[in-house]
Design a protein around this motif. Sequence first.
Motif, PDB file in Angstrom:
ATOM      1  N   HIS A  37       0.833  -1.211   0.000  1.00 53.39           N
ATOM      2  CA  HIS A  37       0.000   0.000   0.000  1.00 53.39           C
ATOM      3  C   HIS A  37       0.869   1.262   0.000  1.00 53.39           C
ATOM      4  CE1 HIS A  37      -3.791  -2.028   0.224  1.00 53.39           C
ATOM      5  NE2 HIS A  37      -3.538  -2.594   1.401  1.00 53.39           N
ATOM      6  N   LEU A  38       2.031   1.157   0.655  1.00 46.00           N
ATOM      7  CA  LEU A  38       2.938   2.301   0.709  1.00 46.00           C
ATOM      8  C   LEU A  38       3.880   2.349  -0.499  1.00 46.00           C
ATOM      9  CD1 LEU A  38       3.964   2.124   4.492  1.00 46.00           C
ATOM     10  CD2 LEU A  38       2.433   3.798   3.422  1.00 46.00           C
ATOM     11  N   LYS A  39       3.762   1.362  -1.377  1.00 43.67           N
ATOM     12  CA  LYS A  39       4.635   1.226  -2.560  1.00 43.67           C
ATOM     13  C   LYS A  39       6.108   1.187  -2.147  1.00 43.67           C
ATOM     14  CE  LYS A  39       1.335   3.568  -5.590  1.00 43.67           C
ATOM     15  NZ  LYS A  39       1.069   4.683  -6.552  1.00 43.67           N
ATOM     16  N   ALA A  40       6.358   0.406  -1.093  1.00 46.25           N
ATOM     17  CA  ALA A  40       7.718   0.335  -0.554  1.00 46.25           C
ATOM     18  C   ALA A  40       8.252  -1.086  -0.459  1.00 46.25           C
ATOM     19  CB  ALA A  40       7.758   0.977   0.836  1.00 46.25           C
ATOM     20  N   LEU A  41       7.504  -2.062  -0.979  1.00 41.33           N
ATOM     21  CA  LEU A  41       7.982  -3.445  -0.894  1.00 41.33           C
ATOM     22  C   LEU A  41       9.201  -3.654  -1.787  1.00 41.33           C
ATOM     23  CD1 LEU A  41       7.513  -6.180   0.393  1.00 41.33           C
ATOM     24  CD2 LEU A  41       5.966  -6.753  -1.486  1.00 41.33           C
ATOM     25  N   VAL A  42       9.241  -2.927  -2.899  1.00 37.68           N
ATOM     26  CA  VAL A  42      10.416  -2.901  -3.777  1.00 37.68           C
ATOM     27  C   VAL A  42      10.924  -1.466  -3.808  1.00 37.68           C
ATOM     28  CG1 VAL A  42      11.296  -3.278  -6.106  1.00 37.68           C
ATOM     29  CG2 VAL A  42       9.513  -4.784  -5.184  1.00 37.68           C
ATOM     30  N   PRO A  43      12.187  -1.238  -3.445  1.00 39.45           N
ATOM     31  CA  PRO A  43      12.675   0.142  -3.309  1.00 39.45           C
ATOM     32  C   PRO A  43      12.871   0.820  -4.663  1.00 39.45           C
ATOM     33  CG  PRO A  43      14.483  -1.391  -3.033  1.00 39.45           C
ATOM     34  CD  PRO A  43      13.229  -2.230  -3.138  1.00 39.45           C
ATOM     35  N   SER A  44      12.719   2.122  -4.653  1.00 37.02           N
ATOM     36  CA  SER A  44      13.008   2.939  -5.823  1.00 37.02           C
ATOM     37  C   SER A  44      13.479   4.299  -5.341  1.00 37.02           C
ATOM     38  CB  SER A  44      11.764   3.088  -6.704  1.00 37.02           C
ATOM     39  OG  SER A  44      10.798   3.906  -6.066  1.00 37.02           O
ATOM     40  N   GLU A  45      13.966   5.090  -6.264  1.00 35.83           N
ATOM     41  CA  GLU A  45      14.446   6.423  -5.889  1.00 35.83           C
ATOM     42  C   GLU A  45      13.312   7.315  -5.381  1.00 35.83           C
ATOM     43  OE1 GLU A  45      17.496   7.293  -5.690  1.00 35.83           O
ATOM     44  OE2 GLU A  45      18.342   5.482  -6.588  1.00 35.83           O
ATOM     45  N   ASP A  46      12.073   6.968  -5.742  1.00 34.59           N
ATOM     46  CA  ASP A  46      10.920   7.771  -5.339  1.00 34.59           C
ATOM     47  C   ASP A  46      10.351   7.366  -3.980  1.00 34.59           C
ATOM     48  OD1 ASP A  46      11.044   9.169  -7.746  1.00 34.59           O
ATOM     49  OD2 ASP A  46       9.793   7.681  -8.765  1.00 34.59           O
ATOM     50  N   THR A  47      10.797   6.219  -3.455  1.00 32.47           N
ATOM     51  CA  THR A  47      10.274   5.752  -2.170  1.00 32.47           C
ATOM     52  C   THR A  47      10.763   6.664  -1.052  1.00 32.47           C
ATOM     53  OG1 THR A  47      10.429   3.479  -2.995  1.00 32.47           O
ATOM     54  CG2 THR A  47      10.050   3.757  -0.641  1.00 32.47           C
TER      55      THR A  47
END
Length: 272
Positions: A37-47
Motif C-alpha cells: 500500500h505504501l509502494k515500498a515493498l520494492v525500493p526505488s528512488e521515489d520511495t
Amino acid sequence: MAENELKQIISELDSLKANNVNQAPQLLSRAKLALLHLKALVPSEDTQPQHLALATSVLELGALNSIKLKDTDAFTRYYQQLQPFYSLSDNSQALGRQSNQSKVTGLYLLLLLSVGDYAGFHTVLEGLEQSSGKEHLEKDEFIQYPVRLEQALMEGSYDKVWGETKGERVPSEEYAVFSEVLINTIRSEIASCSERAYPSLPISNAKNLLFLDSEGAVVQFAQSRGWVAKDGRVYFPQQEEEMLAAEKNVMSSSGVVIENTLGYARKLETIV
C-alpha cells in the motif's frame, strides 16, 4: 493508516519470543501487504526514506525470525530481498544504528559455510570489503565470527571451530542455529574420514573426535551411521567389508601366482 499499522506490526515482530515465534509468518504477511500500500515493498528512488527504513526493518525481522524457525530457504529469500535496500545510500543514512544489516549478512555468510559454498562466501566478503572497507569489517563482530570460522575450517582446525560455536563467542541466538548446523556438517566429514581410515575406534576416542558430549551420544550417532557399537568400541562395517574384499583379492592373486609358479617348476623338471 498503513504506516501506523506497519509500525505496530514491526513492534510485535520485534517482541516475539521463542515460544511464540510461529506467529511471525502471519505478521510478516500483514506487514508486506502494508508495504504494498505504501509502494515500498520494492525500493526505488521515489520511495520515501522513512518507508525504506520500515521496509528494511520488516525484511530484516523476516530474515531473523526465519532463522529462529530454522527455515533457511525463507531466510535466503529475505536476504536477497534486502540487497536493493542495502545498496541505497540514502537508506543507510535513514536507518542509522537501527539496521540489522551486519547481523543478517553475517548469518548469510554462516549459511554459506554450513553448506560448503566457499566460493559464494568469498564473493560476498569481497563485496563487503569494497562497499564498507576492510578496516570497518575487522571491527564488526557479526562479520568477523564467520570469517574466523572459515579460517579455522581452511586450516582443518576443527577444535577451533568447536570452540567458536560455544558460549559467549556466538554473537547472537540466531548464529547459534547455524553454528549447530556447521558442527553437524563437520561431524559428518570427520565420521566419513574415520570410516575410511580405521576398522574401529574406542568409544572414548570417538567421543572426542566427533565433539560429542557423552559416550551415549556416540552410540546414538553410531547407530545413525550404521556403525556397530559393542565392547567399548565402534566398528565401521564399510571398512570391514572393504578389508575382507581386499583380503579375498590378495588371496585370489596369491593363488594365481602359486599356480603359475608350480607350472614353471613342472616345466623346469621336464627340461632337466
